[in-house]
Motif scaffolding. Structure first.
Motif, mmCIF file in Angstrom:
data_model
loop_
_atom_site.group_PDB
_atom_site.id
_atom_site.type_symbol
_atom_site.label_atom_id
_atom_site.label_comp_id
_atom_site.label_asym_id
_atom_site.label_seq_id
_atom_site.Cartn_x
_atom_site.Cartn_y
_atom_site.Cartn_z
ATOM 1 N N ALA A 1 0.906 -1.091 0.079
ATOM 2 C CA ALA A 1 0.006 0.086 -0.231
ATOM 3 C C ALA A 1 0.315 0.661 0.145
ATOM 4 C CB ALA A 1 -1.192 -0.134 1.357
ATOM 5 N N GLY A 2 1.873 1.434 0.331
ATOM 6 C CA GLY A 2 3.414 2.528 0.749
ATOM 7 C C GLY A 2 3.696 2.604 -0.428
ATOM 8 N N GLU A 3 4.120 1.170 -1.106
ATOM 9 C CA GLU A 3 4.402 1.505 -2.550
ATOM 10 C C GLU A 3 3.707 2.193 -3.432
ATOM 11 O OE1 GLU A 3 6.172 -1.779 -4.215
ATOM 12 O OE2 GLU A 3 7.426 -1.971 -2.312
ATOM 13 N N VAL A 4 2.500 2.142 -3.639
ATOM 14 C CA VAL A 4 0.544 2.227 -4.203
ATOM 15 C C VAL A 4 0.915 4.247 -3.750
ATOM 16 C CG1 VAL A 4 -1.313 2.441 -4.975
ATOM 17 C CG2 VAL A 4 0.033 -0.084 -4.828
ATOM 18 N N GLU A 5 0.733 4.797 -2.790
ATOM 19 C CA GLU A 5 0.402 5.459 -2.485
ATOM 20 C C GLU A 5 2.314 6.884 -2.886
ATOM 21 O OE1 GLU A 5 0.061 5.861 1.631
ATOM 22 O OE2 GLU A 5 -1.527 4.670 1.600
ATOM 23 N N ALA A 6 3.229 5.576 -2.870
ATOM 24 C CA ALA A 6 4.541 6.731 -3.506
ATOM 25 C C ALA A 6 3.517 6.682 -4.913
ATOM 26 C CB ALA A 6 5.560 6.518 -2.832
ATOM 27 N N GLY A 7 3.948 5.570 -5.365
ATOM 28 C CA GLY A 7 3.591 6.241 -6.541
ATOM 29 C C GLY A 7 4.767 5.045 -7.802
ATOM 30 N N HIS A 8 4.931 4.435 -6.661
ATOM 31 C CA HIS A 8 5.967 2.869 -7.200
ATOM 32 C C HIS A 8 6.043 1.949 -7.586
ATOM 33 C CE1 HIS A 8 9.483 5.857 -6.136
ATOM 34 N NE2 HIS A 8 8.259 5.580 -4.561
ATOM 35 N N LEU A 9 4.091 1.580 -7.841
ATOM 36 C CA LEU A 9 3.730 0.553 -8.036
ATOM 37 C C LEU A 9 2.585 0.655 -8.511
ATOM 38 C CD1 LEU A 9 4.403 -2.353 -7.628
ATOM 39 C CD2 LEU A 9 2.688 -2.695 -5.436
ATOM 40 N N ASP A 10 1.991 0.273 -9.726
ATOM 41 C CA ASP A 10 0.543 0.682 -10.304
ATOM 42 C C ASP A 10 -0.544 -0.257 -9.129
ATOM 43 O OD1 ASP A 10 1.101 2.156 -12.217
ATOM 44 O OD2 ASP A 10 1.390 0.105 -13.149
#
Length: 171
Positions: free
Chosen positions: A82-91
């Motif tokens: 979820a953190g990677e999605v919020e940071a824009g690192h993961l779709d």
């Protein structure tokens, strides 16, 4: 009178005055200490040897309670992914795919109940064989279907990503 000390890194065995329990204590490579308790000195020394063997072999030594794989994967999805999605690192679609693979192929199996530090390659191979024999939700009595090697491989890839993250995070 001086007391004899073990050389650095060899741990120690001592008796607590408060309740008479014997303690075996080892400093881990991370700098944290792991203490195990026993009723007598012999059992404490045996526990010390077991802890030192784990440290020397490079196997992870848990500090406190070790999470089961299923618990770790749920936390991994809710926090790391979820953190990677919020940071824009993961779709978002990739995160949804990870969740689908974990909830559909790992959490309902025996693998979710294995402690993360006790997980072996044999456990993962057994899980893969089991998934290849499992009937899909689209299976019917007239047309039985099992999961394809590609589907099981994708679930394995998600599991590998989660375990690599666990290692890099020191979990």
């Amino acid at each position: 009178m001086t007391t004899k000390r073990n050389p650095k890194g060899e741990g120690s065995v001592y008796q607590r005055k408060s309740d008479g329990k014997w303690c075996a204590s080892v400093t881990l490579p991370s700098g944290r200490r792991r203490v195990v308790y026993a009723d007598d000195e012999k059992a404490a020394r045996k526990a010390l040897r077991a802890l030192l063997a784990k440290v020397e072999s490079g196997r992870p030594v848990s500090i406190g309670r070790t999470p089961k794989l299923g618990d770790y994967l749920n936390r991994w999805l809710d926090v790391r992914i979820a953190g990677e999605v919020e940071a824009g690192h993961l779709d978002e679609s990739t995160a949804d795919s990870y969740r689908q693979m974990i909830e559909g192929h790992i959490l309902p199996t025996f693998l979710a109940k294995v402690k993360i530090t006790e997980l072996t390659t044999d456990d993962i191979r057994a899980w893969q064989r089991e998934r290849l024999k499992t009937e899909t939700t689209r299976s019917t009595p007239e047309n039985p279907k099992t999961y394809s090697p590609r589907t099981v491989g994708m679930a394995h890839a998600v599991l590998r990503r989660a375990l690599n993250d666990a290692v890099s995070d020191g979990s």
